[in-house]
Design a protein around this motif. Structure first.
Motif, PDB file in Angstrom:
ATOM      1  N   SER A  87      -3.578  21.309 -13.983  1.00  0.00           N
ATOM      2  CA  SER A  87      -2.882  21.542 -15.307  1.00  0.00           C
ATOM      3  C   SER A  87      -1.420  21.378 -15.107  1.00  0.00           C
ATOM      4  O   SER A  87      -0.982  22.105 -13.971  1.00  0.00           O
ATOM      5  N   TRP A  88      -0.574  20.919 -16.075  1.00  0.00           N
ATOM      6  CA  TRP A  88       0.717  20.769 -15.968  1.00  0.00           C
ATOM      7  C   TRP A  88       1.507  22.383 -15.891  1.00  0.00           C
ATOM      8  O   TRP A  88       2.067  22.812 -15.109  1.00  0.00           O
ATOM      9  N   THR A  89       0.850  23.257 -16.956  1.00  0.00           N
ATOM     10  CA  THR A  89       1.290  24.555 -16.669  1.00  0.00           C
ATOM     11  C   THR A  89       1.020  25.372 -15.538  1.00  0.00           C
ATOM     12  O   THR A  89       1.837  26.064 -15.047  1.00  0.00           O
ATOM     13  N   ASP A  90      -0.308  25.318 -14.870  1.00  0.00           N
ATOM     14  CA  ASP A  90      -0.669  26.062 -13.704  1.00  0.00           C
ATOM     15  C   ASP A  90       0.369  25.402 -12.619  1.00  0.00           C
ATOM     16  O   ASP A  90       0.723  26.115 -11.832  1.00  0.00           O
ATOM     17  N   THR A  91       0.612  24.136 -12.721  1.00  0.00           N
ATOM     18  CA  THR A  91       1.367  23.721 -11.520  1.00  0.00           C
ATOM     19  C   THR A  91       2.846  24.081 -11.551  1.00  0.00           C
ATOM     20  O   THR A  91       3.268  24.561 -10.783  1.00  0.00           O
ATOM     21  N   VAL A  92       3.536  24.323 -12.992  1.00  0.00           N
ATOM     22  CA  VAL A  92       5.000  24.828 -12.896  1.00  0.00           C
ATOM     23  C   VAL A  92       4.639  26.424 -12.572  1.00  0.00           C
ATOM     24  O   VAL A  92       5.460  27.002 -11.713  1.00  0.00           O
ATOM     25  N   ASP A  93       3.884  27.144 -12.984  1.00  0.00           N
ATOM     26  CA  ASP A  93       3.664  28.529 -12.774  1.00  0.00           C
ATOM     27  C   ASP A  93       3.462  28.469 -11.077  1.00  0.00           C
ATOM     28  O   ASP A  93       4.046  29.797 -10.356  1.00  0.00           O
ATOM     29  N   VAL A  94       2.581  27.745 -10.313  1.00  0.00           N
ATOM     30  CA  VAL A  94       2.751  27.785  -9.028  1.00  0.00           C
ATOM     31  C   VAL A  94       3.813  27.257  -8.231  1.00  0.00           C
ATOM     32  O   VAL A  94       4.286  28.473  -7.376  1.00  0.00           O
ATOM     33  N   PHE A  95       4.670  26.593  -8.585  1.00  0.00           N
ATOM     34  CA  PHE A  95       5.897  26.500  -8.188  1.00  0.00           C
ATOM     35  C   PHE A  95       6.958  27.433  -8.490  1.00  0.00           C
ATOM     36  O   PHE A  95       7.847  28.114  -7.471  1.00  0.00           O
ATOM     37  N   LYS A  96       6.865  27.976  -9.616  1.00  0.00           N
ATOM     38  CA  LYS A  96       7.667  29.117 -10.113  1.00  0.00           C
ATOM     39  C   LYS A  96       7.536  30.510  -9.134  1.00  0.00           C
ATOM     40  O   LYS A  96       8.487  31.062  -8.717  1.00  0.00           O
ATOM     41  N   PHE A  97       5.996  30.558  -8.838  1.00  0.00           N
ATOM     42  CA  PHE A  97       5.838  31.668  -8.199  1.00  0.00           C
ATOM     43  C   PHE A  97       6.403  31.743  -6.819  1.00  0.00           C
ATOM     44  O   PHE A  97       6.657  32.551  -6.287  1.00  0.00           O
ATOM     45  N   ALA A  98       6.211  30.507  -6.378  1.00  0.00           N
ATOM     46  CA  ALA A  98       6.508  30.439  -4.843  1.00  0.00           C
ATOM     47  C   ALA A  98       8.135  30.448  -4.800  1.00  0.00           C
ATOM     48  O   ALA A  98       8.812  31.034  -3.896  1.00  0.00           O
ATOM     49  N   LEU A  99       8.816  29.945  -5.768  1.00  0.00           N
ATOM     50  CA  LEU A  99      10.217  30.083  -5.845  1.00  0.00           C
ATOM     51  C   LEU A  99      10.764  31.331  -5.903  1.00  0.00           C
ATOM     52  O   LEU A  99      11.645  32.174  -5.152  1.00  0.00           O
ATOM     53  N   GLU A 100      10.060  32.366  -6.820  1.00  0.00           N
ATOM     54  CA  GLU A 100      10.189  33.914  -6.953  1.00  0.00           C
ATOM     55  C   GLU A 100       9.871  34.662  -5.931  1.00  0.00           C
ATOM     56  O   GLU A 100      10.626  35.500  -5.469  1.00  0.00           O
ATOM     57  N   ALA A 101       8.962  34.124  -5.041  1.00  0.00           N
ATOM     58  CA  ALA A 101       8.600  34.975  -3.858  1.00  0.00           C
ATOM     59  C   ALA A 101       9.516  34.572  -2.587  1.00  0.00           C
ATOM     60  O   ALA A 101       9.268  35.289  -1.713  1.00  0.00           O
ATOM     61  N   GLY A 102      10.119  33.595  -2.863  1.00  0.00           N
ATOM     62  CA  GLY A 102      11.261  33.238  -1.795  1.00  0.00           C
ATOM     63  C   GLY A 102      10.522  32.324  -0.776  1.00  0.00           C
ATOM     64  O   GLY A 102      11.108  32.205   0.491  1.00  0.00           O
ATOM     65  N   SER A 103       9.255  31.833  -1.113  1.00  0.00           N
ATOM     66  CA  SER A 103       8.388  31.043  -0.070  1.00  0.00           C
ATOM     67  C   SER A 103       8.640  29.536   0.091  1.00  0.00           C
ATOM     68  O   SER A 103       7.916  28.795   0.759  1.00  0.00           O
ATOM     69  N   VAL A 104       9.707  28.999  -0.789  1.00  0.00           N
ATOM     70  CA  VAL A 104      10.010  27.595  -1.064  1.00  0.00           C
ATOM     71  C   VAL A 104      10.973  27.213   0.120  1.00  0.00           C
ATOM     72  O   VAL A 104      11.944  27.723   0.361  1.00  0.00           O
ATOM     73  N   GLN A 105      10.492  26.417   1.245  1.00  0.00           N
ATOM     74  CA  GLN A 105      11.580  26.010   2.358  1.00  0.00           C
ATOM     75  C   GLN A 105      11.397  24.652   2.541  1.00  0.00           C
ATOM     76  O   GLN A 105      10.204  23.946   2.417  1.00  0.00           O
ATOM     77  N   VAL A 106      12.418  23.880   2.830  1.00  0.00           N
ATOM     78  CA  VAL A 106      12.591  22.465   3.400  1.00  0.00           C
ATOM     79  C   VAL A 106      12.805  22.557   4.674  1.00  0.00           C
ATOM     80  O   VAL A 106      13.601  23.304   5.394  1.00  0.00           O
ATOM     81  N   LYS A 107      11.936  22.146   5.449  1.00  0.00           N
ATOM     82  CA  LYS A 107      11.752  21.789   6.879  1.00  0.00           C
ATOM     83  C   LYS A 107      11.702  20.674   7.521  1.00  0.00           C
ATOM     84  O   LYS A 107      10.795  19.813   6.723  1.00  0.00           O
ATOM     85  N   PRO A 108      12.189  20.372   8.550  1.00  0.00           N
ATOM     86  CA  PRO A 108      11.865  18.881   8.888  1.00  0.00           C
ATOM     87  C   PRO A 108      10.702  18.881   9.758  1.00  0.00           C
ATOM     88  O   PRO A 108      10.068  20.057  10.279  1.00  0.00           O
ATOM     89  N   ALA A 109      10.323  17.567   9.907  1.00  0.00           N
ATOM     90  CA  ALA A 109       8.990  17.499  10.785  1.00  0.00           C
ATOM     91  C   ALA A 109       9.287  17.566  12.292  1.00  0.00           C
ATOM     92  O   ALA A 109      10.336  17.405  12.625  1.00  0.00           O
ATOM     93  N   LYS A 110       8.406  17.754  12.865  1.00  0.00           N
ATOM     94  CA  LYS A 110       8.452  18.142  14.325  1.00  0.00           C
ATOM     95  C   LYS A 110       8.365  16.904  14.977  1.00  0.00           C
ATOM     96  O   LYS A 110       7.744  15.715  14.556  1.00  0.00           O
ATOM     97  N   GLU A 111       9.457  16.533  16.001  1.00  0.00           N
ATOM     98  CA  GLU A 111       9.624  15.240  16.584  1.00  0.00           C
ATOM     99  C   GLU A 111       8.424  14.740  17.577  1.00  0.00           C
ATOM    100  O   GLU A 111       7.981  16.043  18.169  1.00  0.00           O
ATOM    101  N   LYS A 112       7.946  13.814  17.506  1.00  0.00           N
ATOM    102  CA  LYS A 112       7.013  13.336  18.458  1.00  0.00           C
ATOM    103  C   LYS A 112       7.282  12.989  19.741  1.00  0.00           C
ATOM    104  O   LYS A 112       8.222  12.546  20.152  1.00  0.00           O
TER     105      LYS A 112
END
Length: 112
Positions: A87-112
């Protein structure tokens, strides 16, 4: 279903937060437009959406309607975080929770 909620990324997040084609989550089909990788010509298609994919740790982060896009963004990323939500509402809540918890991270892929 409620109206889309604005999600704001923290200032220290280096890459913008993507919400792909979710401007009208009540619609059964969405118009998705992208550019051809070879000739730069715009291409459009209508795709059904009944599920959303939340990427909170990956090469890019955000809310996506395509599981294939979400998979691409986490492929090769150590400690990736991705969740399917129905659901859209749950989706936004999941992302907001991660933002507020400080767990949103942009990371590069490991090189092969």
């Amino acid at each position: 279903m409620s109206a889309p909620t604005n999600v704001v990324a923290p200032a220290n997040l280096q890459v913008g937060v993507f919400v792909d084609a979710c401007a009208a989550p009540d619609k059964k089909y969405m118009e998705v437009t992208m550019k051809c990788g070879h000739c730069d010509k715009p291409m459009s298609t209508s795709v059904p959406h009944e599920e959303y994919h939340v990427v909170t740790v990956g090469q890019a982060v955000g809310i996506f309607t395509s599981g294939a896009i979400a998979d691409t963004l986490i492929n090769g990323v150590e400690g990736y975080a991705r969740r399917k939500v129905y659901s859209w509402t749950d989706t936004v809540d999941v992302f907001k929770f991660a933002l507020e918890a400080g767990s949103v991270q942009v990371k590069p892929a490991k090189e092969k």
